[in-house]
Design a protein around this motif. Structure first.
Motif, mmCIF file in Angstrom:
data_model
loop_
_atom_site.group_PDB
_atom_site.id
_atom_site.type_symbol
_atom_site.label_atom_id
_atom_site.label_comp_id
_atom_site.label_asym_id
_atom_site.label_seq_id
_atom_site.Cartn_x
_atom_site.Cartn_y
_atom_site.Cartn_z
ATOM 1 N N LEU A 101 34.833 47.575 35.416
ATOM 2 C CA LEU A 101 35.512 48.062 35.852
ATOM 3 C C LEU A 101 34.728 48.090 37.298
ATOM 4 O O LEU A 101 33.862 48.638 37.588
ATOM 5 N N PHE A 102 35.680 47.303 38.131
ATOM 6 C CA PHE A 102 35.203 47.609 39.484
ATOM 7 C C PHE A 102 36.598 47.911 40.152
ATOM 8 O O PHE A 102 37.824 48.307 39.766
ATOM 9 N N ILE A 103 36.396 49.201 40.844
ATOM 10 C CA ILE A 103 37.554 49.871 41.488
ATOM 11 C C ILE A 103 37.576 50.224 42.859
ATOM 12 O O ILE A 103 36.608 50.250 43.810
ATOM 13 N N TYR A 104 39.299 50.366 43.676
ATOM 14 C CA TYR A 104 39.460 49.120 45.016
ATOM 15 C C TYR A 104 40.876 49.463 45.685
ATOM 16 O O TYR A 104 41.498 50.308 44.837
ATOM 17 N N GLY A 105 41.252 49.722 47.027
ATOM 18 C CA GLY A 105 42.461 50.056 47.491
ATOM 19 C C GLY A 105 42.964 48.261 47.339
ATOM 20 O O GLY A 105 42.642 47.499 46.459
ATOM 21 N N PRO A 106 43.790 48.487 48.568
ATOM 22 C CA PRO A 106 44.409 46.913 48.670
ATOM 23 C C PRO A 106 43.610 46.208 49.600
ATOM 24 O O PRO A 106 42.675 46.470 49.908
ATOM 25 N N LEU A 107 43.854 44.910 48.594
ATOM 26 C CA LEU A 107 42.660 43.884 48.897
ATOM 27 C C LEU A 107 43.228 42.997 50.340
ATOM 28 O O LEU A 107 43.868 42.284 50.846
ATOM 29 N N GLY A 108 43.077 44.297 52.151
ATOM 30 C CA GLY A 108 42.917 43.678 52.712
ATOM 31 C C GLY A 108 42.002 42.791 53.995
ATOM 32 O O GLY A 108 41.203 41.659 52.327
ATOM 33 N N GLY A 109 42.263 42.481 54.722
ATOM 34 C CA GLY A 109 41.307 41.256 55.655
ATOM 35 C C GLY A 109 39.733 41.989 55.983
ATOM 36 O O GLY A 109 39.084 40.886 56.407
#
Length: 377
Positions: A9-17
């Motif tokens: 499992l990877f946990i992250y926020g929105p995938l911006g640039g």
């Protein structure tokens, strides 16, 4: 699907640039899906890179945008030191309980959410920034919570040795294992994407092109680039500037540029899904940041034979060495300008750095990074 696969499992926020998001995408693109089953839990969907997540990855949206229930959970945690709502989300039905490894891939909120998981999984977190010099993430934790979150991790991965040294200074009480794993640099992909636009650099152009790539955010210091551009214009230096990237400072930077009379000198390109053709045609890459954990764009420029001038921060210092593979400056526009003027006036030296640049990214190969990640999990 084979039961022998490890579940990650990877946990992250929105995938911006941003750079960390691009690193995550590169890691996911190169994952061995014959051996691993991968889920990506994002705080909410969206962002410029969301469409680049590989099809093999199961994306799980934790909240529908920064909605009232997310804001309520965050405020309850921040103001009342109560993580009940966040914990319920992280241990609820959306996420399975039998992951072998759980990776919070960014400092701040992803770390906080990963630490709230009450599972037997091996827990790993990534640090992409110099957290001693610039503590941008600390407002997402209440007092003592951030160190406690790091201590719940089995391993804390820093993206450079300087980044790790900064982490130790900031969190001397961290009891977790520390590792350094450099960001992967996919030279073949960079060269291939750079060649998608067949336009070649005009070697006979009157002005050199100085390019910067990064989000228009306070840590990247776009106003510092404008100050360098102003000095260059006043000195009649034959250069023009291009900034590739978007961010919350876009409008204020545009106004500042125009107020300084630099609209013909500095071009703000905005976000480019494929910035590599523009980087390839640049004469110099300039990084003006106050802090960088690794600075992916420096390696990307070097892969394309573009020499680099950067402020002396954690990641760039490690990549460029003691001015061996590029020029490091103080955190001032004057220092950046003097380095730029030196290279404009000494083109043969600039060409030497171009050749040095081409060899440096090999130590950050994708294969090396992925093998270290597999060993970790």
């Amino acid at each position: 699907m084979s039961e022998n696969k490890k579940r990650v499992l990877f946990i992250y926020g929105p995938l911006g640039g941003g750079g960390a998001e691009r690193v995550l995408i590169d890691i996911l693109r190169n994952f061995d899906y014959a051996r691993f089953e991968v889920d990506l839990a994002v705080i909410c969907r969206g962002g410029a890179l969301m469409g680049e997540v590989p099809n093999q990855v199961n994306v799980i949206e934790l909240w529908r945008g920064y909605s009232w229930d997310y804001k309520a959970a965050f405020r309850l945690s921040k103001w009342f030191h109560c993580n009940l709502l966040l914990s319920r989300k992280m241990n609820g039905r959306k996420l399975r309980r039998d992951y072998d490894v759980e990776i919070s891939f960014l400092e701040g909120m992803p770390l906080k959410l990963g630490a709230l998981r009450t599972t037997a999984a091996r827990k790993i977190t990534w640090v992409h920034a110099d957290l001693d010099t610039h503590r941008y993430e600390e407002g997402q934790f209440f007092r003592g919570e951030e160190l406690a979150a790091y201590n719940k991790m089995d391993v804390v991965v820093n993206v450079s040795k300087d980044c790790e040294r900064a982490f130790v200074r900031r969190f001397p009480g961290c009891e977790s294992q520390l590792r350094v794993i450099y960001n992967p640099i996919d030279r073949d992909k960079i060269v291939r994407m750079a060649s998608e636009d067949k336009s070649e650099k005009n070697e006979n152009q009157e002005k050199l092109t100085v390019t910067t790539v990064g989000r228009l955010t306070p840590p990247k210091k776009p106003e510092r680039l404008l100050q360098v551009a102003k000095m260059a214009a006043e000195a009649d230096l034959p250069v023009r500037f291009t900034w590739i990237g978007d961010g919350e400072l876009r409008q204020s930077v545009e106004k500042m540029r125009d107020d300084m009379g630099l609209s013909e000198v500095v071009e703000l390109k905005g976000f480019c899904p494929n910035p590599f053709p523009l980087i390839r045609r640049a004469d110099i890459m300039m990084v003006t940041s106050d802090f960088e954990g690794f600075c992916l764009v420096i390696c990307e420029a070097m892969c394309l034979g573009v020499p680099v001038i950067s402020t002396r921060t954690a990641g760039p210092s490690e990549i460029l060495g003691d001015n061996e593979y590029g020029i490091l400056t103080e955190l001032t526009p004057e220092s950046l300008f003097e380095a730029l003027r030196h290279w404009v006036e000494n083109p043969e030296e600039r060409k030497v750095y171009t050749q040095k640049a081409l060899s440096r990214p090999d130590i950050f190969s994708v294969a090396s990074t992925m093998n270290q990640i597999y060993d970790l999990i």
